[in-house]
Design a protein around this motif. Structure first.
Motif, PDB file in Angstrom:
ATOM      1  N   VAL A  86      24.609  70.500   2.445  1.00 36.93           N
ATOM      2  CA  VAL A  86      23.359  69.752   2.254  1.00 36.93           C
ATOM      3  C   VAL A  86      22.170  70.692   2.435  1.00 36.93           C
ATOM      4  O   VAL A  86      21.216  70.679   1.639  1.00 36.93           O
ATOM      5  CB  VAL A  86      23.273  68.572   3.243  1.00 36.93           C
ATOM      6  N   LEU A  87      22.233  71.539   3.469  1.00 36.72           N
ATOM      7  CA  LEU A  87      21.142  72.490   3.701  1.00 36.72           C
ATOM      8  C   LEU A  87      20.976  73.439   2.523  1.00 36.72           C
ATOM      9  O   LEU A  87      19.848  73.710   2.088  1.00 36.72           O
ATOM     10  CB  LEU A  87      21.412  73.285   4.980  1.00 36.72           C
ATOM     11  N   ARG A  88      22.079  73.934   1.977  1.00 31.15           N
ATOM     12  CA  ARG A  88      21.991  74.856   0.844  1.00 31.15           C
ATOM     13  C   ARG A  88      21.493  74.159  -0.420  1.00 31.15           C
ATOM     14  O   ARG A  88      20.875  74.776  -1.282  1.00 31.15           O
ATOM     15  CB  ARG A  88      23.358  75.497   0.571  1.00 31.15           C
ATOM     16  N   THR A  89      21.772  72.876  -0.534  1.00 32.12           N
ATOM     17  CA  THR A  89      21.293  72.123  -1.693  1.00 32.12           C
ATOM     18  C   THR A  89      19.770  72.019  -1.690  1.00 32.12           C
ATOM     19  O   THR A  89      19.138  72.005  -2.750  1.00 32.12           O
ATOM     20  CB  THR A  89      21.924  70.717  -1.704  1.00 32.12           C
ATOM     21  N   TYR A  90      19.182  71.997  -0.497  1.00 27.06           N
ATOM     22  CA  TYR A  90      17.730  71.797  -0.378  1.00 27.06           C
ATOM     23  C   TYR A  90      16.976  73.052   0.059  1.00 27.06           C
ATOM     24  O   TYR A  90      15.764  73.137  -0.121  1.00 27.06           O
ATOM     25  CB  TYR A  90      17.444  70.663   0.620  1.00 27.06           C
ATOM     26  N   HIS A  91      17.682  74.019   0.647  1.00 30.88           N
ATOM     27  CA  HIS A  91      17.016  75.210   1.164  1.00 30.88           C
ATOM     28  C   HIS A  91      17.844  76.450   0.853  1.00 30.88           C
ATOM     29  O   HIS A  91      18.893  76.368   0.219  1.00 30.88           O
ATOM     30  CB  HIS A  91      16.810  75.096   2.687  1.00 30.88           C
ATOM     31  N   ASP A  92      17.360  77.597   1.353  1.00 29.60           N
ATOM     32  CA  ASP A  92      18.108  78.839   1.206  1.00 29.60           C
ATOM     33  C   ASP A  92      19.146  78.944   2.325  1.00 29.60           C
ATOM     34  O   ASP A  92      19.653  77.948   2.795  1.00 29.60           O
ATOM     35  CB  ASP A  92      17.141  80.026   1.218  1.00 29.60           C
ATOM     36  N   GLN A  93      19.413  80.153   2.767  1.00 28.05           N
ATOM     37  CA  GLN A  93      20.421  80.367   3.798  1.00 28.05           C
ATOM     38  C   GLN A  93      20.069  79.621   5.084  1.00 28.05           C
ATOM     39  O   GLN A  93      18.911  79.597   5.489  1.00 28.05           O
ATOM     40  CB  GLN A  93      20.533  81.868   4.103  1.00 28.05           C
ATOM     41  N   PRO A  94      21.050  79.000   5.747  1.00 29.46           N
ATOM     42  CA  PRO A  94      20.778  78.344   7.028  1.00 29.46           C
ATOM     43  C   PRO A  94      20.413  79.358   8.099  1.00 29.46           C
ATOM     44  O   PRO A  94      20.892  80.493   8.091  1.00 29.46           O
ATOM     45  CB  PRO A  94      22.109  77.641   7.352  1.00 29.46           C
ATOM     46  N   THR A  95      19.582  78.933   9.024  1.00 24.53           N
ATOM     47  CA  THR A  95      19.186  79.789  10.141  1.00 24.53           C
ATOM     48  C   THR A  95      20.287  79.789  11.203  1.00 24.53           C
ATOM     49  O   THR A  95      21.212  78.975  11.169  1.00 24.53           O
ATOM     50  CB  THR A  95      17.886  79.289  10.768  1.00 24.53           C
ATOM     51  N   ASP A  96      20.161  80.696  12.175  1.00 23.13           N
ATOM     52  CA  ASP A  96      21.122  80.726  13.276  1.00 23.13           C
ATOM     53  C   ASP A  96      21.101  79.403  14.044  1.00 23.13           C
ATOM     54  O   ASP A  96      22.151  78.914  14.488  1.00 23.13           O
ATOM     55  CB  ASP A  96      20.802  81.886  14.226  1.00 23.13           C
ATOM     56  N   GLY A  97      19.908  78.836  14.213  1.00 20.61           N
ATOM     57  CA  GLY A  97      19.806  77.557  14.911  1.00 20.61           C
ATOM     58  C   GLY A  97      20.502  76.438  14.160  1.00 20.61           C
ATOM     59  O   GLY A  97      21.167  75.580  14.758  1.00 20.61           O
ATOM     60  N   GLN A  98      20.365  76.427  12.836  1.00 19.84           N
ATOM     61  CA  GLN A  98      21.033  75.416  12.028  1.00 19.84           C
ATOM     62  C   GLN A  98      22.550  75.608  12.046  1.00 19.84           C
ATOM     63  O   GLN A  98      23.306  74.639  12.070  1.00 19.84           O
ATOM     64  CB  GLN A  98      20.495  75.455  10.604  1.00 19.84           C
ATOM     65  N   LEU A  99      23.006  76.856  12.047  1.00 18.01           N
ATOM     66  CA  LEU A  99      24.443  77.127  12.159  1.00 18.01           C
ATOM     67  C   LEU A  99      24.988  76.626  13.491  1.00 18.01           C
ATOM     68  O   LEU A  99      26.080  76.054  13.547  1.00 18.01           O
ATOM     69  CB  LEU A  99      24.709  78.630  12.018  1.00 18.01           C
ATOM     70  N   MET A 100      24.228  76.815  14.561  1.00 15.08           N
ATOM     71  CA  MET A 100      24.675  76.344  15.867  1.00 15.08           C
ATOM     72  C   MET A 100      24.740  74.823  15.897  1.00 15.08           C
ATOM     73  O   MET A 100      25.709  74.241  16.404  1.00 15.08           O
ATOM     74  CB  MET A 100      23.726  76.856  16.953  1.00 15.08           C
ATOM     75  N   ALA A 101      23.727  74.178  15.335  1.00 12.15           N
ATOM     76  CA  ALA A 101      23.721  72.712  15.295  1.00 12.15           C
ATOM     77  C   ALA A 101      24.873  72.186  14.443  1.00 12.15           C
ATOM     78  O   ALA A 101      25.532  71.204  14.799  1.00 12.15           O
ATOM     79  CB  ALA A 101      22.380  72.217  14.760  1.00 12.15           C
ATOM     80  N   ALA A 102      25.138  72.821  13.308  1.00 10.09           N
ATOM     81  CA  ALA A 102      26.244  72.394  12.449  1.00 10.09           C
ATOM     82  C   ALA A 102      27.586  72.609  13.142  1.00 10.09           C
ATOM     83  O   ALA A 102      28.487  71.761  13.067  1.00 10.09           O
ATOM     84  CB  ALA A 102      26.207  73.157  11.129  1.00 10.09           C
ATOM     85  N   SER A 103      27.721  73.722  13.851  1.00 10.17           N
ATOM     86  CA  SER A 103      28.982  74.046  14.511  1.00 10.17           C
ATOM     87  C   SER A 103      29.240  73.159  15.718  1.00 10.17           C
ATOM     88  O   SER A 103      30.396  73.008  16.145  1.00 10.17           O
ATOM     89  CB  SER A 103      28.990  75.524  14.930  1.00 10.17           C
ATOM     90  N   ALA A 104      28.194  72.578  16.289  1.00  6.05           N
ATOM     91  CA  ALA A 104      28.384  71.643  17.396  1.00  6.05           C
ATOM     92  C   ALA A 104      29.302  70.498  16.986  1.00  6.05           C
ATOM     93  O   ALA A 104      30.083  69.982  17.796  1.00  6.05           O
ATOM     94  CB  ALA A 104      27.029  71.102  17.868  1.00  6.05           C
ATOM     95  N   LEU A 105      29.230  70.101  15.726  1.00  7.48           N
ATOM     96  CA  LEU A 105      30.098  69.024  15.237  1.00  7.48           C
ATOM     97  C   LEU A 105      31.558  69.434  15.287  1.00  7.48           C
ATOM     98  O   LEU A 105      32.434  68.611  15.550  1.00  7.48           O
ATOM     99  CB  LEU A 105      29.692  68.625  13.821  1.00  7.48           C
ATOM    100  N   GLU A 106      31.846  70.700  15.043  1.00  7.59           N
ATOM    101  CA  GLU A 106      33.232  71.169  15.110  1.00  7.59           C
ATOM    102  C   GLU A 106      33.761  71.104  16.539  1.00  7.59           C
ATOM    103  O   GLU A 106      34.939  70.820  16.758  1.00  7.59           O
ATOM    104  CB  GLU A 106      33.347  72.591  14.555  1.00  7.59           C
ATOM    105  N   LEU A 107      32.887  71.357  17.525  1.00  5.49           N
ATOM    106  CA  LEU A 107      33.304  71.199  18.919  1.00  5.49           C
ATOM    107  C   LEU A 107      33.712  69.760  19.181  1.00  5.49           C
ATOM    108  O   LEU A 107      34.759  69.491  19.781  1.00  5.49           O
ATOM    109  CB  LEU A 107      32.169  71.594  19.865  1.00  5.49           C
ATOM    110  N   LEU A 108      32.883  68.831  18.733  1.00  5.17           N
ATOM    111  CA  LEU A 108      33.182  67.421  18.978  1.00  5.17           C
ATOM    112  C   LEU A 108      34.414  66.971  18.206  1.00  5.17           C
ATOM    113  O   LEU A 108      35.251  66.224  18.727  1.00  5.17           O
ATOM    114  CB  LEU A 108      31.968  66.568  18.626  1.00  5.17           C
ATOM    115  N   HIS A 109      34.547  67.431  16.978  1.00  2.98           N
ATOM    116  CA  HIS A 109      35.726  67.089  16.188  1.00  2.98           C
ATOM    117  C   HIS A 109      36.993  67.597  16.875  1.00  2.98           C
ATOM    118  O   HIS A 109      38.015  66.885  16.935  1.00  2.98           O
ATOM    119  CB  HIS A 109      35.595  67.698  14.793  1.00  2.98           C
ATOM    120  N   THR A 110      36.941  68.810  17.418  1.00  2.52           N
ATOM    121  CA  THR A 110      38.109  69.375  18.100  1.00  2.52           C
ATOM    122  C   THR A 110      38.457  68.566  19.337  1.00  2.52           C
ATOM    123  O   THR A 110      39.642  68.342  19.638  1.00  2.52           O
ATOM    124  CB  THR A 110      37.862  70.839  18.470  1.00  2.52           C
ATOM    125  N   TYR A 111      37.430  68.112  20.083  1.00  3.23           N
ATOM    126  CA  TYR A 111      37.689  67.216  21.209  1.00  3.23           C
ATOM    127  C   TYR A 111      38.488  65.999  20.748  1.00  3.23           C
ATOM    128  O   TYR A 111      39.455  65.571  21.398  1.00  3.23           O
ATOM    129  CB  TYR A 111      36.370  66.776  21.862  1.00  3.23           C
TER     130      TYR A 111
END
Length: 300
Positions: free
Chosen positions: A59-84
């Protein structure tokens, strides 16, 4: 390979390593107990498609350029929760699965008590990551609210409870769809919603994207049900045919394999049609999100 499959493969090749690198930050002092750290990182590092953070980044790439480090961290937080959710789903008190992603499940390696704590740690750490990601404060709050709803007793948790309470009972199609909307669809809905929040997508377009997310989430669960009866343990990296053995409600149980394939095709078509409608309304290119529909490989 179709154009859509190639688009998805190229996107995965670019961003899965970035997600995995972000997830390695678990080793940067976030966890204060060595055995707990081993248990938490064991399941996070066991692999996986990283589908949910990839959807957010798409979604971010559809509307913007490369995601920032902060956006990568926020996106990856979901993987932590999914793994839980996977750790807890595999516990003896739940599905009692011995294998996940081709390796022993967390409780098989660390015991049920430590596995429970590892899941608890990943769940709470996901929200800490959202609160500390380098994104605007208003976006942090919106993400925390959205993920709390998606993962909590109005979302995934409710779906898990419904799944347990419905064992040995025959649900109708509407009840089954509602179960899956909570159990599986809620986090996929959030994955797209998170991208919309960080990309500051307009309300109208966000509604259209979330309709796509809900169709994609339903297709994902139907596909998972189908693979449980058509794939091997080696192909999936987990035990198959468990749903039928435990008398769980599934689409093959309700419609048979052929009927499930037919329904899956229709839901995928509906998801793609939603993106076509958005393209016609906005002129925006949604081919990257559409490429995610190539994930569903239906063998005749």
């Amino acid at each position: 390979m179709s154009d859509a499959s190639q688009i998805l493969k190229d996107f995965e090749t670019q961003y899965v390593p970035q997600i995995n690198q972000t997830l390695q930050r678990l080793n940067d002092g976030w966890i204060d107990q060595p055995i707990l750290q081993s248990a938490m990182t064991y399941s996070v590092n066991a692999g996986g498609k990283r589908l949910r953070p990839l959807l957010t980044l798409a979604v971010l790439r559809t509307y913007h350029d490369q995601p920032t480090d902060g956006q990568l961290m926020a996106a990856s937080a979901l993987e932590l929760l999914h793994t839980y959710s996977l750790i807890h789903d595999d516990l003896p008190a739940m599905d009692n699965d011995p294998l996940r992603r081709g390796v022993p499940t967390n409780h098989m390696k660390f015991g049920a008590g430590m596995a429970t704590l590892a899941g608890d740690g990943l769940l709470t750490l996901a929200f800490e990551w959202l609160s500390k990601a380098a994104i605007p404060d208003a976006q942090q709050l919106a993400l925390v609210r959205a993920l709390s709803h998606a993962a909590g007793p109005a979302g995934m948790d409710a779906g898990q409870a419904q799944d347990i309470s419905s064992e040995h009972l025959q649900l109708n199609i509407d009840q089954l769809a509602d179960l899956h909307r909570h159990k599986t669809g809620a986090l996929l809905h959030y994955a797209v919603e998170a991208g919309c929040i960080m990309a500051e997508v307009s309300t109208e377009e966000r509604q259209g994207l979330l309709k796509f997310a809900d169709q994609f989430g339903l297709a994902y669960q139907i596909y998972d049900d189908l693979l449980d009866v058509t794939a091997t343990t080696e192909e999936l990296g987990k035990k198959t045919h468990k749903d039928a053995d435990e008398e769980k409600n599934t689409y093959p149980g309700l419609f048979g394999v052929a009927g499930t394939k037919k329904r899956l095709k229709q839901v995928v078509t509906d998801a793609e049609a939603q993106l076509v409608a958005l393209n016609h309304a906005t002129g925006r290119d949604f081919s990257l999100l559409n490429a995610f529909c190539s994930y569903f490989k239906i063998k005749e």
